[in-house]
Design an enzyme around this catalytic site. Sequence first.
Site, PDB file in Angstrom:
ATOM      1  CG  ASP A 282      38.558 -82.152  17.807  1.00 41.26           C
ATOM      2  OD1 ASP A 282      39.773 -82.298  17.541  1.00 41.26           O
ATOM      3  OD2 ASP A 282      37.932 -82.918  18.565  1.00 41.26           O
TER       4      ASP A 282
ATOM      5  CD1 TRP B  31      31.174 -79.140  15.784  1.00 40.97           C
ATOM      6  CD2 TRP B  31      31.793 -80.714  14.340  1.00 40.97           C
ATOM      7  NE1 TRP B  31      32.513 -78.973  15.539  1.00 40.97           N
ATOM      8  CE2 TRP B  31      32.918 -79.925  14.659  1.00 40.97           C
ATOM      9  CE3 TRP B  31      31.953 -81.756  13.440  1.00 40.97           C
ATOM     10  CZ2 TRP B  31      34.182 -80.156  14.124  1.00 40.97           C
ATOM     11  CZ3 TRP B  31      33.214 -81.982  12.896  1.00 40.97           C
ATOM     12  CH2 TRP B  31      34.298 -81.199  13.242  1.00 40.97           C
TER      13      TRP B  31
ATOM     14  CG  ASP C 283      34.423 -85.027  10.594  1.00 41.59           C
ATOM     15  OD1 ASP C 283      34.968 -83.922  10.766  1.00 41.59           O
ATOM     16  OD2 ASP C 283      34.081 -85.774  11.534  1.00 41.59           O
TER      17      ASP C 283
ATOM     18  CG  ASN D 113      34.935 -80.331  18.560  1.00 42.70           C
ATOM     19  OD1 ASN D 113      35.140 -81.193  19.406  1.00 42.70           O
ATOM     20  ND2 ASN D 113      35.466 -79.131  18.614  1.00 42.70           N
ATOM     21  CG  ASP D 114      36.535 -85.598  20.963  1.00 41.59           C
ATOM     22  OD1 ASP D 114      37.268 -85.816  19.982  1.00 41.59           O
ATOM     23  OD2 ASP D 114      36.798 -85.986  22.116  1.00 41.59           O
TER      24      ASP D 114
ATOM     25  CD1 TRP E  94      31.026 -84.929  13.079  1.00 36.21           C
ATOM     26  CD2 TRP E  94      29.155 -86.115  13.333  1.00 36.21           C
ATOM     27  NE1 TRP E  94      30.363 -84.427  14.164  1.00 36.21           N
ATOM     28  CE2 TRP E  94      29.208 -85.138  14.338  1.00 36.21           C
ATOM     29  CE3 TRP E  94      28.073 -86.990  13.300  1.00 36.21           C
ATOM     30  CZ2 TRP E  94      28.226 -85.000  15.305  1.00 36.21           C
ATOM     31  CZ3 TRP E  94      27.086 -86.863  14.254  1.00 36.21           C
ATOM     32  CH2 TRP E  94      27.163 -85.880  15.245  1.00 36.21           C
TER      33      TRP E  94
ATOM     34  CE1 TYR F 138      37.861 -85.634  10.051  1.00 35.94           C
ATOM     35  CE2 TYR F 138      39.968 -86.343  10.959  1.00 35.94           C
ATOM     36  CZ  TYR F 138      39.091 -85.335  10.604  1.00 35.94           C
ATOM     37  OH  TYR F 138      39.452 -84.026  10.791  1.00 35.94           O
TER      38      TYR F 138
ATOM     39  CB  THR G 266      37.195 -81.038   9.652  1.00 37.80           C
ATOM     40  OG1 THR G 266      37.353 -82.262  10.361  1.00 37.80           O
ATOM     41  CG2 THR G 266      35.849 -80.433   9.991  1.00 37.80           C
TER      42      THR G 266
END
Length: 172
Positions: free
Chosen positions: A73, A98, A117, A145-146, A149, A159, A162
């Site tokens: 995600d 994750w 991330d 995943n939401d 991180w 961010y 990923t």
Amino acid sequence: MKYYDALTERWSRDLAKAVSRRSVLRSLGALLIGASAAPLLPVARGHAQTAPGSEDPDGDPNSCEYWRYCATDGFLCSCCGGSVTECPPGTEAAPITWVGTCRRESDGKDYIISYNDCCGKAACGRCLCTRNERDRPIYVPRLANDLNWCVGSQSDIPYHCTVSRIVGIAEH
Ligand code: ABN
């Protein structure tokens, strides 16, 4: 020793007869120009730009359908100057991640994928991919995943994208 002297002298004389000074200089010049141009030749960096004939047999890593992205995600780093596994220059992987389990069709095995991330630049904005297979709510953070991180990394840097790293094979 005398023998080697004579041999070298003879080679030198033969070479001098066979090759003109101009042609030696011409060859040296071409060699020097060629060597100085070498660093300017295009270089494929990372997996995002694969050389012809070296395509990933499992599909296109820039496509959200690529097998490793089953639980992702976010923006795919392979579209953002990095690769499937490497953060783009100027960013670094958040230490907390994750995980997901994705099936690789080419060998029929299930792989445990760590989604890291990459943090340090504004959101990449390319190749947004939201597959969410087996994604869990954020109160199960290792499977959620939401979450951004990057907020857990040093000084809450932003961010960017990923990456998807294989960390093991799932045994059933
Ligand atoms: N883990 C990807 C992500 C980053 C920022 C916001 C939501 C989700």
